[in-house]
Structures are given as C-alpha cells and as structure tokens.
Design an enzyme around this catalytic site. Structure first.
Site, PDB file in Angstrom:
ATOM      1  N   LEU A  80       0.832  -1.209   0.000  1.00 24.32           N
ATOM      2  CA  LEU A  80       0.000   0.000   0.000  1.00 24.32           C
ATOM      3  C   LEU A  80       0.868   1.260   0.000  1.00 24.32           C
ATOM      4  CD1 LEU A  80      -2.918   1.203   0.333  1.00 24.32           C
ATOM      5  CD2 LEU A  80      -2.548   1.110   2.801  1.00 24.32           C
ATOM      6  N   SER A  81       1.846   1.327   0.912  1.00 24.85           N
ATOM      7  CA  SER A  81       2.627   2.559   1.088  1.00 24.85           C
ATOM      8  C   SER A  81       3.474   2.881  -0.137  1.00 24.85           C
ATOM      9  CB  SER A  81       3.561   2.432   2.292  1.00 24.85           C
ATOM     10  OG  SER A  81       2.830   2.122   3.445  1.00 24.85           O
TER      11      SER A  81
ATOM     12  N   PRO B  11       6.529   6.046  -1.641  1.00 25.05           N
ATOM     13  CA  PRO B  11       7.480   7.040  -1.135  1.00 25.05           C
ATOM     14  C   PRO B  11       6.783   8.338  -0.707  1.00 25.05           C
ATOM     15  CG  PRO B  11       8.305   6.043  -3.155  1.00 25.05           C
ATOM     16  CD  PRO B  11       6.925   5.496  -2.945  1.00 25.05           C
TER      17      PRO B  11
ATOM     18  N   GLY C 179       2.277   7.731   2.710  1.00 24.40           N
ATOM     19  CA  GLY C 179       2.360   6.807   3.844  1.00 24.40           C
ATOM     20  C   GLY C 179       1.071   6.874   4.649  1.00 24.40           C
TER      21      GLY C 179
ATOM     22  N   ASP D 201      -7.603  -2.466   9.782  1.00 27.29           N
ATOM     23  CA  ASP D 201      -8.313  -2.564  11.070  1.00 27.29           C
ATOM     24  C   ASP D 201      -7.974  -3.901  11.747  1.00 27.29           C
ATOM     25  OD1 ASP D 201      -9.571  -0.137  11.064  1.00 27.29           O
ATOM     26  OD2 ASP D 201     -11.497  -0.889  10.329  1.00 27.29           O
TER      27      ASP D 201
ATOM     28  N   GLY E 150      -5.447  -5.905  10.897  1.00 28.67           N
ATOM     29  CA  GLY E 150      -3.987  -5.985  11.050  1.00 28.67           C
ATOM     30  C   GLY E 150      -3.519  -5.308  12.329  1.00 28.67           C
TER      31      GLY E 150
ATOM     32  N   ARG F 233      21.340 -10.233  39.214  1.00 27.32           N
ATOM     33  CA  ARG F 233      22.352  -9.176  39.271  1.00 27.32           C
ATOM     34  C   ARG F 233      22.488  -8.612  40.689  1.00 27.32           C
ATOM     35  NH1 ARG F 233      26.945  -7.122  37.211  1.00 27.32           N
ATOM     36  NH2 ARG F 233      27.014  -4.842  37.401  1.00 27.32           N
TER      37      ARG F 233
ATOM     38  N   ILE G 234      16.955  -1.684  33.350  1.00 29.09           N
ATOM     39  CA  ILE G 234      17.157  -2.677  34.416  1.00 29.09           C
ATOM     40  C   ILE G 234      18.428  -3.496  34.159  1.00 29.09           C
ATOM     41  CG2 ILE G 234      16.164  -4.821  35.383  1.00 29.09           C
ATOM     42  CD1 ILE G 234      13.382  -3.428  35.078  1.00 29.09           C
TER      43      ILE G 234
ATOM     44  N   GLU H 220       1.388   0.039   9.944  1.00 29.14           N
ATOM     45  CA  GLU H 220      -0.072  -0.184   9.941  1.00 29.14           C
ATOM     46  C   GLU H 220      -0.793   0.998  10.609  1.00 29.14           C
ATOM     47  OE1 GLU H 220      -1.619  -4.056  10.250  1.00 29.14           O
ATOM     48  OE2 GLU H 220       0.167  -4.950   9.368  1.00 29.14           O
TER      49      GLU H 220
HETATM   50  C1  LIG Z   1       9.645  -1.760   9.004  1.00 31.85           C
HETATM   51  C2  LIG Z   1       8.472  -1.252   8.258  1.00 31.85           C
HETATM   52  C3  LIG Z   1       7.652  -2.157   7.579  1.00 31.85           C
HETATM   53  C4  LIG Z   1       6.546  -1.694   6.854  1.00 31.85           C
HETATM   54  N1  LIG Z   1       5.786  -2.594   6.164  1.00 31.85           N
HETATM   55  C5  LIG Z   1       4.826  -2.141   5.323  1.00 31.85           C
HETATM   56  C6  LIG Z   1       4.129  -3.042   4.464  1.00 31.85           C
HETATM   57  O1  LIG Z   1       4.337  -4.253   4.488  1.00 31.85           O
HETATM   58  N2  LIG Z   1       3.224  -2.528   3.596  1.00 31.85           N
HETATM   59  C7  LIG Z   1       2.949  -1.199   3.526  1.00 31.85           C
HETATM   60  O2  LIG Z   1       2.113  -0.811   2.701  1.00 31.85           O
HETATM   61  N3  LIG Z   1       3.586  -0.314   4.324  1.00 31.85           N
HETATM   62  C8  LIG Z   1       4.518  -0.756   5.218  1.00 31.85           C
HETATM   63  N4  LIG Z   1       5.190   0.126   6.030  1.00 31.85           N
HETATM   64  C9  LIG Z   1       4.899   1.554   5.902  1.00 31.85           C
HETATM   65  C10 LIG Z   1       4.215   2.161   7.108  1.00 31.85           C
HETATM   66  O3  LIG Z   1       2.896   1.733   7.180  1.00 31.85           O
HETATM   67  C11 LIG Z   1       4.385   3.689   6.980  1.00 31.85           C
HETATM   68  O4  LIG Z   1       5.727   3.964   7.279  1.00 31.85           O
HETATM   69  C12 LIG Z   1       3.448   4.438   7.896  1.00 31.85           C
HETATM   70  O5  LIG Z   1       2.122   4.301   7.467  1.00 31.85           O
HETATM   71  C13 LIG Z   1       3.798   5.941   7.964  1.00 31.85           C
HETATM   72  O6  LIG Z   1       3.969   6.483   6.697  1.00 31.85           O
HETATM   73  P1  LIG Z   1       5.295   7.343   6.388  1.00 31.85           P
HETATM   74  O7  LIG Z   1       6.460   6.540   6.804  1.00 31.85           O
HETATM   75  O8  LIG Z   1       5.222   7.804   4.993  1.00 31.85           O
HETATM   76  O9  LIG Z   1       5.189   8.584   7.383  1.00 31.85           O
HETATM   77  P2  LIG Z   1       4.375   9.940   7.124  1.00 31.85           P
HETATM   78  O10 LIG Z   1       2.988   9.645   6.722  1.00 31.85           O
HETATM   79  O11 LIG Z   1       5.190  10.826   6.259  1.00 31.85           O
HETATM   80  O12 LIG Z   1       4.346  10.535   8.590  1.00 31.85           O
HETATM   81  C14 LIG Z   1       5.437  11.261   9.186  1.00 31.85           C
HETATM   82  C15 LIG Z   1       4.968  11.757  10.554  1.00 31.85           C
HETATM   83  O13 LIG Z   1       3.859  12.659  10.387  1.00 31.85           O
HETATM   84  C16 LIG Z   1       2.748  12.201  11.133  1.00 31.85           C
HETATM   85  N5  LIG Z   1       1.503  12.516  10.434  1.00 31.85           N
HETATM   86  C17 LIG Z   1       1.174  12.261   9.134  1.00 31.85           C
HETATM   87  N6  LIG Z   1      -0.062  12.701   8.872  1.00 31.85           N
HETATM   88  C18 LIG Z   1      -0.548  13.226  10.013  1.00 31.85           C
HETATM   89  C19 LIG Z   1      -1.778  13.836  10.393  1.00 31.85           C
HETATM   90  N7  LIG Z   1      -2.803  13.980   9.541  1.00 31.85           N
HETATM   91  N8  LIG Z   1      -1.909  14.274  11.680  1.00 31.85           N
HETATM   92  C20 LIG Z   1      -0.898  14.123  12.563  1.00 31.85           C
HETATM   93  N9  LIG Z   1       0.278  13.566  12.268  1.00 31.85           N
HETATM   94  C21 LIG Z   1       0.454  13.105  11.026  1.00 31.85           C
HETATM   95  C22 LIG Z   1       2.939  10.695  11.258  1.00 31.85           C
HETATM   96  O14 LIG Z   1       2.208  10.159  12.342  1.00 31.85           O
HETATM   97  C23 LIG Z   1       4.454  10.623  11.443  1.00 31.85           C
HETATM   98  O15 LIG Z   1       4.768  10.883  12.788  1.00 31.85           O
HETATM   99  C24 LIG Z   1       6.263  -0.308   6.808  1.00 31.85           C
HETATM  100  C25 LIG Z   1       7.084   0.591   7.509  1.00 31.85           C
HETATM  101  C26 LIG Z   1       8.173   0.139   8.208  1.00 31.85           C
HETATM  102  C27 LIG Z   1       9.046   1.126   8.910  1.00 31.85           C
END
Ligand SMILES: Cc1cc2nc3c(=O)[nH]c(=O)nc-3n(C[C@H](O)[C@H](O)[C@H](O)COP(=O)(O)OP(=O)(O)OC[C@H]3O[C@@H](n4cnc5c(N)ncnc54)[C@H](O)[C@@H]3O)c2cc1C
Length: 383
Positions: A125-126, A128, A131, A243, A245, A271, A340, A366
């Site tokens: 889904l995600s 660059p 997110g 939901d 997940g 310890r 700890i 998620e």
């Molecule tokens: C190890 C790992 C595995 C993953 N696996 C998958 C996968 O299998 N499939 C998949 O599709 N994705 C996957 N993801 C992606 C993950 O779901 C996203 O990283 C996540 O949804 C956040 O998106 P972003 O990283 O683009 O952050 P951004 O959306 O850019 O957010 C950056 C910051 O801004 C905040 N923010 C954004 N919008 C708002 C808002 N409206 N109000 C307040 N705060 C906000 C966020 O909470 C965050 O703190 C994975 C990520 C990681 C790190």
C-alpha cells in the site's frame, strides 16, 4: 465478554508457545544478525497452521478465529519479532483474499500461503510520497485489452524481496473524476511477474530478520482476473485489512514486551549490587510492577478488539485503541528493560537491546500512533 479461552484458543496458544520457545527463540539473535529467517521456521509455522489462523479450513486455513490469532502472534513475537511480522502480514494477506477474492483467487492463493508454499504474502500500500495518506498514491493501473498494466513504486514492503504474492493498490480512476481515495483498486500480483522488480533493501533499526524493500512496477501486466474486489473499491479493502492488522500489531508489541519483562525479572534476581540482588531495590520493583500492569492492560484491550472482530461486531476504534496503547506501552516496557539491565542492556550480549530496536516500529507501521488517535477521535466526535 468471557475471557476464559476455549479449547481451540488454548490449543493454538500452547502450540505457538511450544514451537516458538523450542524452534524460534534460540535462533532469534542469529535471525537479527544474519537478516534472514530460516526457511524451516516458516515451514514449521505453516505446518502448525499459524500462517492462516483466521482463514477458512476449506481454503487451507486453521479457521481458529481472531482471538487465537492474537494469542499465537503474542507467542511468536515473544520469541522473534521479525518472524512475527512475516507471520502477521502473511495472515493478513490470506484473510484479505479469503474475504474479497473470487473463488478462483481464493483457491489459487489461500492454500499456498497457508502451506508456506509461497514464503510469505506482502501488502503493498505505502509509497514514497504516500504513507499516512494513501490517497496520495501515484501508482496506476490502466486497462489494456484483457489485462491491467501497473506502473509506479511502492515503499517499505515487508517481505518485499521474498513474497510469493503481493496485494497491490493502484489508482484506476483519474484524480478529477475520483478524488482522494475513491479511484483506488486492489490487485493480486504474483512474485516473478514481468515488470515487477524488487528495489532498495531498507537497512532498518530493528526487525532486521524481516526484509523490507521498495517495489518497482514498470509496465507490469496482470490479467483482468487479478483485480481483487470491486473496481475503485480498493481503499475500503485496505482500511478493513488494516483494522484487523492492527490487532495483530498490538499482539506483536505485547509479545515483544512480554519477553522484555520476563528477561528483566530474571536479570533483576541474578544481578547483585551493593551486596544484594537489584530485585531487592524498590526502584527496580516499581519498574517491574508498572511494566506488568501496562502489559496486562494492553493484553485485555487486545483480547477485546480480537473478540469484537471474531464476533462480527464493529471493532475499528477498539483495534486502534489497542494498537496505540499496546505499542506505546511496549516501547516503554522495552526501554525500562534496557535500564534494568544497566550497561549490559546496551550490548548484544542480552536480548533487551534487540527488543527495544524491534518494538519501536509498532508505533509506526499499519498506521502511526498519530493516525490511530485520528481514528479514535473521529469516532468519538461522530457519536
Ligand atoms: C519496518 C516497516 C515495515 C513496513 N511494512 C509495510 C508493508 O508491508 N506494507 C505497507 O504498505 N507499508 C509498510 N510500512 C509503511 C508504514 O505503514 C508507513 O511507514 C506508515 O504508514 C507511515 O507512513 P510514512 O512513513 O510515509 O510517514 P508519514 O505519513 O510521512 O508521517 C510522518 C509523521 O507525520 C505524522 N503525520 C502524518 N499525517 C498526520 C496527520 N494527519 N496528523 C498528525 N500527524 C500526522 C505521522 O504520524 C508521522 O509521525 C512499513 C514501515 C516500516 C518502517
């Protein structure tokens, strides 16, 4: 709600606990270091029915329900968080296909995921630039004769380099006619399909045994039968899958925190400082007491969300509350576990540092903690 486990739930919990303690936990440090989950561990999970816990039996699943799934997830995560995330996404993909797939899609994909014939399922889904806001996605799928042609890029895909099947979201309607999340559809793309390339491997803080990579779709052609669910109906599928997940991620966080707490109790008893075990100091006792209390609260919330989903009740808000509470509590618990353990907690000699690295992402993927709070607040304000 009755919290007593039924026979199936107890059996699944025991089975997962025994297997995780025997076959996974002893290899968790090696999995973290080598950045690879041995095939036999995934085969073992498949043999025990743990890759498709909430998938119907007729599709090769265990049909043991959501509570069983959450319990099994806790046990596997307690042993190895990387193995747990692979199990979580594979279960989620199997459930999504079972729920939304055509007969042909279900029969082709679900048994292969359940049997471990495909090393994992992946959820793409995600992107660059998209997110927290999947409506910003740029990947497109256009109709060409009796095929769909997918172009674009996905980011952060768990098991991206090893999955046998990918659930992929793409824009099928132009932005003007279908603004926001309305013109998004969902597709099943099998690993090895021409035009699907695995991109950059992420060098992560934790969950190092689980591969996370970008995916590139360059004229990736799939048959028209690859469409999962309704045309332009993909966003709903993504939200429903997430939901469910989130209950799994809540359980994952609880499992990691359980390991951190158990190891902290043991270490505190062994310890000695100032001539006595550090467990004798009230400062340490209070930490342990708080860790246990938070863990219990997180577990109860997780069980409630799982029970609601299992009993076909509305559970979206409870899943978000469970995830945000469990993940944040688990991060605090794992942080205290390092404290700890003192200086030793900051080294690879003890698992405490791995737990802290592994658990941190449960507040991010998620749906971040901030996104969970948006879901919770929205439901409060709508009422
Ligand atoms: C190890 C790992 C595995 C993953 N696996 C998958 C996968 O299998 N499939 C998949 O599709 N994705 C996957 N993801 C992606 C993950 O779901 C996203 O990283 C996540 O949804 C956040 O998106 P972003 O990283 O683009 O952050 P951004 O959306 O850019 O957010 C950056 C910051 O801004 C905040 N923010 C954004 N919008 C708002 C808002 N409206 N109000 C307040 N705060 C906000 C966020 O909470 C965050 O703190 C994975 C990520 C990681 C790190």
């Amino acid at each position: 709600m009755d919290l007593t486990l039924n026979e199936t739930q107890s059996l699944v919990q025991r089975t997962a606990r025994d297997y995780a303690a025997r076959a996974i936990a002893p290899r968790a440090a090696e999995i973290d270091r080598s950045e690879r989950i041995p095939d036999e561990i995934l085969s073992g999970l498949a043999e025990l029915g743990l890759l498709a816990v909430n998938v119907p039996e007729e599709l090769g699943g265990s049909q043991a329900g959501v509570v069983s799934y959450a319990l099994a997830m806790q046990e596997v995560a307690r042993a190895c968080a990387s193995t747990a995330v692979t199990m979580a996404v594979t279960n989620m993909v199997g459930e999504v296909i079972a729920a939304f797939g055509t007969d042909e899609q279900r029969r082709r994909c679900c048994p292969r995921l359940a049997r471990g014939e495909w090393r994992a399922g992946a959820f793409a889904l995600s992107e660059p630039e998209a997110g927290s806001d999947p409506g910003g996605m740029r990947t497109t799928a256009r109709r060409d004769g009796d095929s769909w042609v997918i172009d674009g890029a996905k980011q952060w895909i768990s098991s991206g380099a090893s999955a046998g099947v990918f659930v992929v979201w793409a824009r099928t309607g132009d932005r003007e006619a279908f603004p926001g999340t309305r013109g998004i559809s969902c597709f099943l793309v099998e690993g090895g399909t021409p035009g699907l390339k695995v991109g950059k491997h992420e060098d992560k803080m934790g969950l190092r045994g689980s591969n996370t990579s970008s995916l590139l779709f360059e004229g990736c052609r799939v048959p028209e039968t690859a469409l999962l669910g309704q045309l332009h109906g993909g966003f709903k599928i993504a939200m429903m899958a997430l939901d469910g997940g989130r209950i799994g991620i809540s359980a994952q966080a609880i499992g990691i925190a359980r390991a951190a707490l158990a190891e902290s109790v043991q270490y505190a008893k062994e310890r000695k400082q100032f001539g006595e075990a550090i467990a004798g100091f009230q400062a340490i006792q209070w930490k342990l007491a708080d860790m246990r209390t938070e863990l219990e609260a997180a577990h109860l919330m997780c069980m409630r969300a799982a029970w609601l989903k299992e009993n076909k009740r509305v559970f979206s808000r409870e899943a978000s509350m469970s995830k945000v509470f469990a993940s944040e509590a688990a991060v605090r618990i794992c942080n205290e576990a390092v404290q700890i353990h003192g200086g030793y907690g900051y080294t690879r000699e003890f698992a405490a540092e791995r737990h802290l690295r592994d658990v941190r992402v449960t507040m991010i993927y998620e749906g971040t903690s901030e996104v969970q709070r948006i879901v919770i607040a929205r439901s409060l304000l709508a009422g």
